[in-house]
Design a protein around this motif. Structure first.
Motif, mmCIF file in Angstrom:
data_model
loop_
_atom_site.group_PDB
_atom_site.id
_atom_site.type_symbol
_atom_site.label_atom_id
_atom_site.label_comp_id
_atom_site.label_asym_id
_atom_site.label_seq_id
_atom_site.Cartn_x
_atom_site.Cartn_y
_atom_site.Cartn_z
ATOM 1 N N VAL A 138 25.763 119.153 95.048
ATOM 2 C CA VAL A 138 27.148 119.471 94.683
ATOM 3 C C VAL A 138 27.228 119.814 93.196
ATOM 4 N N MET A 139 26.541 119.023 92.387
ATOM 5 C CA MET A 139 26.586 119.282 90.940
ATOM 6 C C MET A 139 25.857 120.570 90.577
ATOM 7 N N TYR A 140 24.659 120.774 91.147
ATOM 8 C CA TYR A 140 23.822 121.912 90.765
ATOM 9 C C TYR A 140 24.336 123.236 91.316
ATOM 10 N N VAL A 141 24.784 123.230 92.567
ATOM 11 C CA VAL A 141 25.195 124.475 93.225
ATOM 12 C C VAL A 141 26.673 124.781 93.019
ATOM 13 N N GLY A 142 27.492 123.744 92.930
ATOM 14 C CA GLY A 142 28.928 123.959 92.847
ATOM 15 C C GLY A 142 29.518 123.792 91.463
ATOM 16 N N LEU A 143 29.387 122.605 90.908
ATOM 17 C CA LEU A 143 30.102 122.282 89.679
ATOM 18 C C LEU A 143 29.501 122.915 88.428
ATOM 19 N N GLN A 144 28.190 122.802 88.252
ATOM 20 C CA GLN A 144 27.574 123.334 87.033
ATOM 21 C C GLN A 144 27.754 124.842 86.875
ATOM 22 N N PRO A 145 27.551 125.630 87.927
ATOM 23 C CA PRO A 145 27.779 127.079 87.761
ATOM 24 C C PRO A 145 29.246 127.415 87.451
ATOM 25 N N ALA A 146 30.164 126.717 88.083
ATOM 26 C CA ALA A 146 31.588 126.977 87.821
ATOM 27 C C ALA A 146 31.935 126.635 86.375
#
Length: 149
Positions: free
Chosen positions: A93-101
């Protein structure tokens, strides 16, 4: 070989937990306390990308070790597998969703930085959600470490 599996599980759990704890509760606050502006975010972002890969590798190793651990009863093995999968879900969730956003928002904010941008509120919310996922993964890591013996 089978007699070394509990030690291997403990070692992988310690590596994973240690990486989470050192980055989240020592390194990142130290960077933000020492370096100001967008550079701090760049440094911590690079740390977080590496942490994600450590999490992915540790999850894969733990799942393999758990699968081939004859010393574990079925219920305990299943509990540990679910724990590892929950930690992996947090990392994803952090690597694929939150960090890129968050990276996109920082880039869109321009040279004045995210704090001076109208995107600041959204960014702060995503940052808080990211911290929550990191906390959850950290607590699950403590449980994994204790239960991996």
């Amino acid at each position: 070989m089978a007699s070394r599996l509990p030690a291997a599980r403990l070692l992988v759990a310690a590596l994973w937990a240690g990486a989470l704890w050192v980055l989240g509760y020592i390194a990142a606050p130290a960077v933000f306390g020492s370096v100001h502006g967008p550079v701090a975010g760049d440094i911590v972002g690079a740390f977080l990308r590496r942490l994600a890969w450590i999490s992915f590798i540790c999850a894969a190793l733990m799942l393999v070790l758990l699968q081939y651990s004859p010393d574990l009863e079925r219920g305990r093995r299943r509990f540990l597998q679910l724990l590892v999968l929950a930690m992996l879900a947090c990392a994803l969730v952090m690597y694929v969703g939150l960090q890129p956003a968050m990276a996109q928002m920082r880039e869109a904010a321009g040279p004045l930085g995210i704090r001076a941008s109208p995107l600041w509120t959204k960014f702060a919310i995503l940052h808080g959600v990211s911290q929550l996922f990191h906390l959850i993964e950290s607590v699950l890591a403590a449980i994994l470490l204790v239960k991996s013996r």
